[in-house]
Design a protein around this motif. Sequence first.
Motif, PDB file in Angstrom:
ATOM      1  N   THR A  35      -9.643 -24.230   8.665  1.00 34.66           N
ATOM      2  CA  THR A  35     -10.155 -25.440   9.315  1.00 34.66           C
ATOM      3  C   THR A  35      -9.010 -26.127  10.051  1.00 34.66           C
ATOM      4  OG1 THR A  35     -11.826 -25.745   7.585  1.00 34.66           O
ATOM      5  CG2 THR A  35     -11.327 -27.649   8.982  1.00 34.66           C
ATOM      6  N   ILE A  36      -9.189 -26.340  11.342  1.00 33.35           N
ATOM      7  CA  ILE A  36      -8.203 -27.027  12.174  1.00 33.35           C
ATOM      8  C   ILE A  36      -8.821 -28.333  12.665  1.00 33.35           C
ATOM      9  CG2 ILE A  36      -6.720 -26.870  14.215  1.00 33.35           C
ATOM     10  CD1 ILE A  36      -6.055 -24.789  12.124  1.00 33.35           C
ATOM     11  N   LYS A  37      -8.113 -29.446  12.466  1.00 35.63           N
ATOM     12  CA  LYS A  37      -8.644 -30.763  12.804  1.00 35.63           C
ATOM     13  C   LYS A  37      -7.605 -31.582  13.546  1.00 35.63           C
ATOM     14  CE  LYS A  37     -10.909 -34.763  10.637  1.00 35.63           C
ATOM     15  NZ  LYS A  37     -11.334 -35.359   9.325  1.00 35.63           N
ATOM     16  N   ARG A  38      -8.017 -32.184  14.640  1.00 33.56           N
ATOM     17  CA  ARG A  38      -7.133 -33.111  15.351  1.00 33.56           C
ATOM     18  C   ARG A  38      -6.822 -34.303  14.447  1.00 33.56           C
ATOM     19  NH1 ARG A  38      -6.471 -33.320  21.019  1.00 33.56           N
ATOM     20  NH2 ARG A  38      -7.544 -31.664  22.170  1.00 33.56           N
ATOM     21  N   GLU A  39      -5.544 -34.668  14.375  1.00 30.86           N
ATOM     22  CA  GLU A  39      -5.125 -35.791  13.550  1.00 30.86           C
ATOM     23  C   GLU A  39      -4.166 -36.665  14.342  1.00 30.86           C
ATOM     24  OE1 GLU A  39      -6.305 -36.494  10.694  1.00 30.86           O
ATOM     25  OE2 GLU A  39      -6.861 -34.682   9.598  1.00 30.86           O
ATOM     26  N   VAL A  40      -4.065 -37.941  13.925  1.00 34.29           N
ATOM     27  CA  VAL A  40      -3.099 -38.841  14.553  1.00 34.29           C
ATOM     28  C   VAL A  40      -1.682 -38.390  14.244  1.00 34.29           C
ATOM     29  CG1 VAL A  40      -2.233 -41.215  14.643  1.00 34.29           C
ATOM     30  CG2 VAL A  40      -4.702 -40.776  14.503  1.00 34.29           C
ATOM     31  N   SER A  41      -1.471 -37.948  13.005  1.00 36.27           N
ATOM     32  CA  SER A  41      -0.158 -37.443  12.606  1.00 36.27           C
ATOM     33  C   SER A  41      -0.282 -35.978  12.241  1.00 36.27           C
ATOM     34  CB  SER A  41       0.393 -38.228  11.415  1.00 36.27           C
ATOM     35  OG  SER A  41      -0.486 -38.128  10.306  1.00 36.27           O
ATOM     36  N   ASP A  42       0.750 -35.214  12.534  1.00 36.35           N
ATOM     37  CA  ASP A  42       0.757 -33.774  12.272  1.00 36.35           C
ATOM     38  C   ASP A  42       1.014 -33.525  10.797  1.00 36.35           C
ATOM     39  OD1 ASP A  42       1.070 -31.035  12.265  1.00 36.35           O
ATOM     40  OD2 ASP A  42       2.068 -31.006  14.206  1.00 36.35           O
ATOM     41  N   LYS A  43       0.046 -32.913  10.118  1.00 33.88           N
ATOM     42  CA  LYS A  43       0.175 -32.690   8.677  1.00 33.88           C
ATOM     43  C   LYS A  43       0.476 -31.237   8.337  1.00 33.88           C
ATOM     44  CE  LYS A  43      -3.061 -36.438   7.563  1.00 33.88           C
ATOM     45  NZ  LYS A  43      -4.335 -36.782   6.880  1.00 33.88           N
ATOM     46  N   THR A  44       0.769 -30.430   9.327  1.00 39.30           N
ATOM     47  CA  THR A  44       1.057 -29.028   9.045  1.00 39.30           C
ATOM     48  C   THR A  44       2.378 -28.900   8.312  1.00 39.30           C
ATOM     49  OG1 THR A  44       2.134 -28.752  11.174  1.00 39.30           O
ATOM     50  CG2 THR A  44      -0.196 -28.215  11.058  1.00 39.30           C
ATOM     51  N   GLY A  94      -8.450 -21.550  16.486  1.00 39.74           N
ATOM     52  CA  GLY A  94      -8.891 -22.920  16.270  1.00 39.74           C
ATOM     53  C   GLY A  94      -8.285 -23.889  17.270  1.00 39.74           C
ATOM     54  N   LEU A  95      -6.987 -23.774  17.499  1.00 36.86           N
ATOM     55  CA  LEU A  95      -6.331 -24.636  18.483  1.00 36.86           C
ATOM     56  C   LEU A  95      -6.858 -24.359  19.884  1.00 36.86           C
ATOM     57  CD1 LEU A  95      -2.615 -24.590  17.248  1.00 36.86           C
ATOM     58  CD2 LEU A  95      -4.254 -26.466  17.057  1.00 36.86           C
ATOM     59  N   ASN A  96      -7.146 -23.104  20.170  1.00 35.39           N
ATOM     60  CA  ASN A  96      -7.676 -22.759  21.491  1.00 35.39           C
ATOM     61  C   ASN A  96      -9.026 -23.441  21.727  1.00 35.39           C
ATOM     62  OD1 ASN A  96      -7.430 -21.136  23.970  1.00 35.39           O
ATOM     63  ND2 ASN A  96      -9.193 -20.007  23.170  1.00 35.39           N
ATOM     64  N   ARG A  97      -9.872 -23.468  20.708  1.00 34.55           N
ATOM     65  CA  ARG A  97     -11.172 -24.143  20.844  1.00 34.55           C
ATOM     66  C   ARG A  97     -10.975 -25.645  21.034  1.00 34.55           C
ATOM     67  NH1 ARG A  97     -16.569 -23.507  19.186  1.00 34.55           N
ATOM     68  NH2 ARG A  97     -16.253 -21.313  19.785  1.00 34.55           N
ATOM     69  N   LEU A  98     -10.082 -26.263  20.250  1.00 37.19           N
ATOM     70  CA  LEU A  98      -9.857 -27.707  20.373  1.00 37.19           C
ATOM     71  C   LEU A  98      -9.219 -28.071  21.710  1.00 37.19           C
ATOM     72  CD1 LEU A  98      -8.600 -28.690  16.789  1.00 37.19           C
ATOM     73  CD2 LEU A  98     -10.908 -28.877  17.736  1.00 37.19           C
ATOM     74  N   ALA A  99      -8.492 -27.138  22.298  1.00 38.00           N
ATOM     75  CA  ALA A  99      -7.838 -27.389  23.585  1.00 38.00           C
ATOM     76  C   ALA A  99      -8.753 -27.105  24.774  1.00 38.00           C
ATOM     77  CB  ALA A  99      -6.574 -26.551  23.702  1.00 38.00           C
ATOM     78  N   GLY A 100      -9.996 -26.733  24.499  1.00 41.32           N
ATOM     79  CA  GLY A 100     -10.925 -26.452  25.588  1.00 41.32           C
ATOM     80  C   GLY A 100     -10.964 -25.006  26.021  1.00 41.32           C
ATOM     81  N   GLU A 101     -10.450 -24.113  25.169  1.00 38.88           N
ATOM     82  CA  GLU A 101     -10.455 -22.662  25.390  1.00 38.88           C
ATOM     83  C   GLU A 101      -9.759 -22.250  26.687  1.00 38.88           C
ATOM     84  OE1 GLU A 101     -14.656 -21.572  24.748  1.00 38.88           O
ATOM     85  OE2 GLU A 101     -14.027 -20.988  22.720  1.00 38.88           O
ATOM     86  N   PRO A 102      -8.498 -22.621  26.848  1.00 41.09           N
ATOM     87  CA  PRO A 102      -7.751 -22.161  28.020  1.00 41.09           C
ATOM     88  C   PRO A 102      -7.428 -20.675  27.978  1.00 41.09           C
ATOM     89  CG  PRO A 102      -6.310 -23.338  26.515  1.00 41.09           C
ATOM     90  CD  PRO A 102      -7.701 -23.515  25.994  1.00 41.09           C
ATOM     91  N   LEU A 103      -7.473 -20.069  26.783  1.00 46.02           N
ATOM     92  CA  LEU A 103      -7.165 -18.652  26.639  1.00 46.02           C
ATOM     93  C   LEU A 103      -8.425 -17.859  26.326  1.00 46.02           C
ATOM     94  CD1 LEU A 103      -3.916 -18.743  24.441  1.00 46.02           C
ATOM     95  CD2 LEU A 103      -4.094 -18.758  26.937  1.00 46.02           C
ATOM     96  N   SER A 104      -8.475 -16.634  26.820  1.00 46.15           N
ATOM     97  CA  SER A 104      -9.563 -15.717  26.484  1.00 46.15           C
ATOM     98  C   SER A 104      -9.328 -15.147  25.090  1.00 46.15           C
ATOM     99  CB  SER A 104      -9.613 -14.571  27.497  1.00 46.15           C
ATOM    100  OG  SER A 104      -8.440 -13.767  27.379  1.00 46.15           O
ATOM    101  N   GLN A 105     -10.344 -14.458  24.551  1.00 44.34           N
ATOM    102  CA  GLN A 105     -10.176 -13.810  23.255  1.00 44.34           C
ATOM    103  C   GLN A 105      -9.042 -12.789  23.296  1.00 44.34           C
ATOM    104  OE1 GLN A 105     -12.741 -10.569  21.788  1.00 44.34           O
ATOM    105  NE2 GLN A 105     -13.215 -11.867  20.030  1.00 44.34           N
TER     106      GLN A 105
END
Length: 281
Positions: A35-44, A94-105
Amino acid sequence: MKQVQVKVRVPATTANLGPGFDCLGVALKLYNTITIKREVSDKTSSGMIRESADLFFKSIQQKPFSFSSAIQGDVPISRGLGSSVTLRAGVVVGLNRLAGEPLSQAECLNLVIQLEGHPDNAAPVFLGGFTVATDETILRVPVLPKLKFIAVIPEIEVETKKARKVLPKTLSFVDAVKSEKQAALIAAAFAAQKYELLENAFQDRLHQPYRKKLLPFLDKVIEAGVKAGALGGFLSGSGSTIICVSLSHEQNVARAMRKALKNISASMHILEVDNKGLLVS
């Protein structure tokens, strides 16, 4: 409105299949969900997550955004079932989907191959089924559900780096040719869906003879599975999971393999091939 959360279900994989070192792989119906979620602070916190994110943002040439990540599922760590690629693929996709899918599969797959260092696990994660991957080409074929993968998973971790250190720097010509023939037979049997040709096809002289130093029970477990009805068996990836492949008697095969481990703690799975690859929701 921008999507703020995405879940990526990623299948486990088994790679090499004996002689197909760093090129053959299969996706299995055992999963992790990232699960990838946009956050105000980076928790990775994981270095693997951070490395995957850094490569993704560098490749799309966009300003990184903060996110958190969580992983749930049944793919065990350092057992030769592709746990690292489930995480890397989950983060990149997950990041690709949140970024609007700039990259292909295909572009996401190439990033994960860069992160992994070899394509044998990454290809089936994205494409499902059985895959043959070279540096330039990936061939994927579906696998029928009648072929079962019986996995015994010892409670022993084997790090890929450690497993590669035991490999020789050179091989004899005879050993290389023997393994080449077996790998070609495996690929042809899967492509033609003539799984009976897999009988005794997983014999390997590239890595398994050397990795037995880390897992001295390997041959006994495979032999027990074959005697119980399996077509053959192999070390999954760099281990410690051992897999036998069967068209029948899979319960008997599982019991025999488990018994051969004697007092070593282990779990068992009778698995079919996942022909879909990772799924995003």
